[in-house]
Scaffold this motif. Structure first.
Motif, PDB file in Angstrom:
ATOM      1  N   ILE A 181      26.320  26.059 -14.207  1.00 11.52           N
ATOM      2  CA  ILE A 181      25.449  25.948 -14.461  1.00 11.52           C
ATOM      3  C   ILE A 181      25.123  24.582 -15.723  1.00 11.52           C
ATOM      4  O   ILE A 181      25.804  24.976 -16.957  1.00 11.52           O
ATOM      5  CB  ILE A 181      24.030  26.256 -14.079  1.00 11.52           C
ATOM      6  CG1 ILE A 181      23.742  27.300 -14.684  1.00 11.52           C
ATOM      7  CG2 ILE A 181      24.200  27.197 -12.272  1.00 11.52           C
ATOM      8  CD1 ILE A 181      22.475  27.694 -14.870  1.00 11.52           C
ATOM      9  N   MET A 182      24.055  23.655 -15.680  1.00  8.72           N
ATOM     10  CA  MET A 182      24.007  22.741 -16.594  1.00  8.72           C
ATOM     11  C   MET A 182      22.380  23.040 -17.091  1.00  8.72           C
ATOM     12  O   MET A 182      21.568  22.538 -16.963  1.00  8.72           O
ATOM     13  CB  MET A 182      23.865  21.075 -16.185  1.00  8.72           C
ATOM     14  CG  MET A 182      24.506  20.113 -17.385  1.00  8.72           C
ATOM     15  SD  MET A 182      24.646  18.685 -17.493  1.00  8.72           S
ATOM     16  CE  MET A 182      26.530  18.807 -16.891  1.00  8.72           C
ATOM     17  N   LEU A 183      22.546  23.432 -18.491  1.00  5.84           N
ATOM     18  CA  LEU A 183      20.469  23.713 -18.553  1.00  5.84           C
ATOM     19  C   LEU A 183      20.596  23.126 -20.136  1.00  5.84           C
ATOM     20  O   LEU A 183      21.411  23.822 -21.238  1.00  5.84           O
ATOM     21  CB  LEU A 183      20.708  25.579 -19.045  1.00  5.84           C
ATOM     22  CG  LEU A 183      20.786  25.561 -17.496  1.00  5.84           C
ATOM     23  CD1 LEU A 183      20.837  27.640 -17.367  1.00  5.84           C
ATOM     24  CD2 LEU A 183      19.497  25.929 -16.808  1.00  5.84           C
ATOM     25  N   ARG A 184      20.367  21.874 -20.065  1.00  6.49           N
ATOM     26  CA  ARG A 184      19.847  20.761 -21.156  1.00  6.49           C
ATOM     27  C   ARG A 184      18.385  21.953 -21.945  1.00  6.49           C
ATOM     28  O   ARG A 184      18.410  21.894 -23.247  1.00  6.49           O
ATOM     29  CB  ARG A 184      19.426  19.690 -20.825  1.00  6.49           C
ATOM     30  CG  ARG A 184      20.010  18.912 -20.553  1.00  6.49           C
ATOM     31  CD  ARG A 184      20.240  17.615 -19.613  1.00  6.49           C
ATOM     32  NE  ARG A 184      21.887  16.534 -19.776  1.00  6.49           N
ATOM     33  CZ  ARG A 184      21.665  16.935 -18.384  1.00  6.49           C
ATOM     34  NH1 ARG A 184      20.626  17.778 -17.141  1.00  6.49           N
ATOM     35  NH2 ARG A 184      22.783  15.887 -17.630  1.00  6.49           N
ATOM     36  N   GLU A 185      18.068  22.679 -21.507  1.00  2.21           N
ATOM     37  CA  GLU A 185      16.283  22.985 -21.556  1.00  2.21           C
ATOM     38  C   GLU A 185      16.688  25.157 -21.827  1.00  2.21           C
ATOM     39  O   GLU A 185      15.299  25.197 -21.473  1.00  2.21           O
ATOM     40  CB  GLU A 185      15.075  22.839 -21.358  1.00  2.21           C
ATOM     41  CG  GLU A 185      14.910  21.399 -21.358  1.00  2.21           C
ATOM     42  CD  GLU A 185      13.383  20.943 -20.480  1.00  2.21           C
ATOM     43  OE1 GLU A 185      12.511  21.796 -20.002  1.00  2.21           O
ATOM     44  OE2 GLU A 185      13.729  19.740 -20.629  1.00  2.21           O
ATOM     45  N   LEU A 186      17.975  25.353 -21.983  1.00  2.00           N
ATOM     46  CA  LEU A 186      18.276  26.447 -21.259  1.00  2.00           C
ATOM     47  C   LEU A 186      17.471  27.717 -22.438  1.00  2.00           C
ATOM     48  O   LEU A 186      16.878  28.726 -22.287  1.00  2.00           O
ATOM     49  CB  LEU A 186      19.738  27.254 -22.033  1.00  2.00           C
ATOM     50  CG  LEU A 186      20.175  28.169 -21.893  1.00  2.00           C
ATOM     51  CD1 LEU A 186      19.352  28.625 -20.233  1.00  2.00           C
ATOM     52  CD2 LEU A 186      21.365  28.697 -21.588  1.00  2.00           C
ATOM     53  N   GLU A 187      17.438  27.348 -23.980  1.00  2.00           N
ATOM     54  CA  GLU A 187      16.516  27.673 -24.935  1.00  2.00           C
ATOM     55  C   GLU A 187      14.795  27.630 -24.706  1.00  2.00           C
ATOM     56  O   GLU A 187      13.990  29.440 -24.498  1.00  2.00           O
ATOM     57  CB  GLU A 187      16.339  26.322 -26.287  1.00  2.00           C
ATOM     58  CG  GLU A 187      15.396  28.069 -27.714  1.00  2.00           C
ATOM     59  CD  GLU A 187      16.018  26.636 -28.451  1.00  2.00           C
ATOM     60  OE1 GLU A 187      14.632  27.140 -29.514  1.00  2.00           O
ATOM     61  OE2 GLU A 187      17.295  26.367 -29.246  1.00  2.00           O
ATOM     62  N   ASN A 188      14.108  26.923 -23.660  1.00  2.00           N
ATOM     63  CA  ASN A 188      12.871  26.639 -23.123  1.00  2.00           C
ATOM     64  C   ASN A 188      13.184  27.564 -22.250  1.00  2.00           C
ATOM     65  O   ASN A 188      11.429  28.520 -22.039  1.00  2.00           O
ATOM     66  CB  ASN A 188      11.921  25.552 -23.451  1.00  2.00           C
ATOM     67  CG  ASN A 188      11.688  24.464 -24.001  1.00  2.00           C
ATOM     68  OD1 ASN A 188      11.654  25.424 -25.293  1.00  2.00           O
ATOM     69  ND2 ASN A 188      11.595  23.788 -24.095  1.00  2.00           N
ATOM     70  N   LEU A 189      13.782  27.933 -21.352  1.00  2.00           N
ATOM     71  CA  LEU A 189      13.945  28.839 -20.502  1.00  2.00           C
ATOM     72  C   LEU A 189      13.349  30.253 -20.576  1.00  2.00           C
ATOM     73  O   LEU A 189      12.892  30.938 -20.301  1.00  2.00           O
ATOM     74  CB  LEU A 189      14.949  28.038 -19.858  1.00  2.00           C
ATOM     75  CG  LEU A 189      15.212  29.208 -18.430  1.00  2.00           C
ATOM     76  CD1 LEU A 189      14.014  29.340 -17.327  1.00  2.00           C
ATOM     77  CD2 LEU A 189      16.813  28.438 -17.401  1.00  2.00           C
ATOM     78  N   ILE A 190      14.148  30.714 -22.009  1.00  2.00           N
ATOM     79  CA  ILE A 190      15.031  31.703 -22.126  1.00  2.00           C
ATOM     80  C   ILE A 190      13.663  32.474 -22.988  1.00  2.00           C
ATOM     81  O   ILE A 190      12.929  33.760 -22.642  1.00  2.00           O
ATOM     82  CB  ILE A 190      15.945  32.209 -22.881  1.00  2.00           C
ATOM     83  CG1 ILE A 190      17.525  32.356 -22.013  1.00  2.00           C
ATOM     84  CG2 ILE A 190      16.321  33.673 -23.497  1.00  2.00           C
ATOM     85  CD1 ILE A 190      18.789  31.305 -23.293  1.00  2.00           C
ATOM     86  N   CYS A 191      13.373  31.444 -23.818  1.00  2.00           N
ATOM     87  CA  CYS A 191      12.351  31.817 -24.743  1.00  2.00           C
ATOM     88  C   CYS A 191      10.896  32.520 -22.894  1.00  2.00           C
ATOM     89  O   CYS A 191       9.631  33.004 -23.849  1.00  2.00           O
ATOM     90  CB  CYS A 191      11.726  30.792 -25.741  1.00  2.00           C
ATOM     91  SG  CYS A 191      13.253  31.023 -26.917  1.00  2.00           S
ATOM     92  N   GLY A 192      10.833  31.677 -22.650  1.00  2.00           N
ATOM     93  CA  GLY A 192       9.952  31.803 -21.543  1.00  2.00           C
ATOM     94  C   GLY A 192       9.839  33.280 -20.527  1.00  2.00           C
ATOM     95  O   GLY A 192       8.634  33.220 -20.198  1.00  2.00           O
ATOM     96  N   PHE A 193      10.698  33.854 -20.853  1.00  2.00           N
ATOM     97  CA  PHE A 193      10.600  35.251 -20.264  1.00  2.00           C
ATOM     98  C   PHE A 193      10.013  35.666 -20.978  1.00  2.00           C
ATOM     99  O   PHE A 193      11.728  37.125 -21.586  1.00  2.00           O
ATOM    100  CB  PHE A 193      11.757  35.250 -19.695  1.00  2.00           C
ATOM    101  CG  PHE A 193      13.112  34.392 -18.657  1.00  2.00           C
ATOM    102  CD1 PHE A 193      11.831  34.528 -17.559  1.00  2.00           C
ATOM    103  CD2 PHE A 193      13.945  34.102 -18.747  1.00  2.00           C
ATOM    104  CE1 PHE A 193      11.918  33.318 -16.504  1.00  2.00           C
ATOM    105  CE2 PHE A 193      14.053  33.038 -17.542  1.00  2.00           C
ATOM    106  CZ  PHE A 193      13.199  32.281 -16.259  1.00  2.00           C
TER     107      PHE A 193
END
Length: 313
Positions: free
Chosen positions: A262-274
């Motif tokens: 998949i393509m995740l441009r905001e992966l960093e923010n996504l992971i930090c939210g968990f």
């Protein structure tokens, strides 16, 4: 001496669970004792691929096998009237090639006690015919585990599976509305596996009880968007399409996350939210050049993708 016949019923049932059901039925002619045992065996497994050679003397072997399955289920239904423990709790049926109409089972009362049901109907040609699951099955209140392959949900039937904990759908044909109705009919669902469902465009996975979720998209017909409303989800395995837009903002309880293709441009923010994340796997995730991974509970990280730099905190 026939020492097997002297064993308690529960031990004989365990032994017979390793034997094809067609052989269990044949053993019922040995004696009155074995006939009674057949009527109370709780686990049944029918597979036309393995047993079709037993019907080779028929002009139409497959139809003969399908009739055998129908008759077995009907006999077990009748036996329940005078044998207290004549309940089928686990049923697996495998059909390859031509498939019989599942509507033959729609009036059977055996669904009242089945806990685990596995129906596999793989076609052998390109002309796939999807069969609807009987409405009686979709309202089997005792079902806890349901696994279906190459079937369809048209959304017209009512669904009430209050005891269902595990649901697995592979190559199943259904639309977004049918999926939503199905999940609404499973108020206790904890595990859901969806493998290459046909007909889904913008599906929404909504469940308050779901803890484990695995989704593998069809490479030829991927979703446009995918939304998760699963606030208690703890484990997510997602193999998608690089152009997909997925929304995981509601999944705050995730502890294990695996994302592929998949393509995740905001992966960093996504992971930090968990904040509870313990295990992270990224496989072929595109458009990720730099990433900062943080999490006080994070224990395992697997990166199988191209990333220029990684910062752990």
């Amino acid at each position: 001496m026939d020492r097997i016949s002297e064993l308690p019923d529960h031990l004989i049932h365990h032994i017979l669970s390793f034997i094809p059901t067609i052989d269990v039925v044949r053993m019922s002619i040995l004696s009155r004792r074995w006939r009674q045992v057949w009527y109370s065996v709780p686990d049944l497994h029918f597979c036309d691929y393995d047993h079709i050679d037993r019907f080779h003397f028929h002009s139409q072997p497959k139809k003969a096998f399908y009739k055998f399955v129908d008759n077995c289920l009907k006999y077990r239904e009748r036996s329940a009237r005078y044998i207290a423990d004549s309940f089928i709790t686990k049923l697996r049926i495998e059909y390859y090639g031509d498939k019989p109409a599942l509507d033959n089972w729609s009036t059977l009362t055996i669904w009242r006690n089945i806990k685990e049901l596995d129906i596999f109907t793989e076609p052998q040609d390109f002309f796939v015919v999807y069969y609807c699951l009987p409405e009686a099955v979709l309202n089997a209140r005792s079902l806890t585990v349901l696994k279906l392959d190459y079937l369809t949900f048209d959304g017209s039937c009512s669904i009430s599976l209050p005891s269902l904990i595990s649901l697995s759908l592979m190559y199943v044909k259904l639309n977004d509305e049918a999926l939503q109705n199905l999940l609404l009919g499973c108020p206790a669902l904890e595990k859901f596996v969806l493998t290459k469902g046909y007909g889904l465009l913008d599906p929404k996975i909504s469940s308050l009880t779901l803890k484990f979720l695995e989704i593998i998209e069809d490479d030829h017909k991927p979703f446009k968007t995918l939304e998760f409303e699963t606030i208690n989800l703890q484990s997510l395995i997602y193999n998608g399409d690089r152009e997909n837009i997925i929304n995981l903002s509601a999944c705050k309880a995730i502890r294990s996350l695996s994302l592929s293709d998949i393509m995740l441009r905001e992966l960093e923010n996504l992971i930090c939210g968990f904040s509870l994340l313990e295990s992270l796997t990224l496989y072929h995730c595109f458009d990720v050049k730099h990433i900062r991974i943080c999490g006080q509970d994070l224990k395992t990280i697997r990166l199988l993708t191209v990333i220029s730099s990684v910062v752990y905190q």
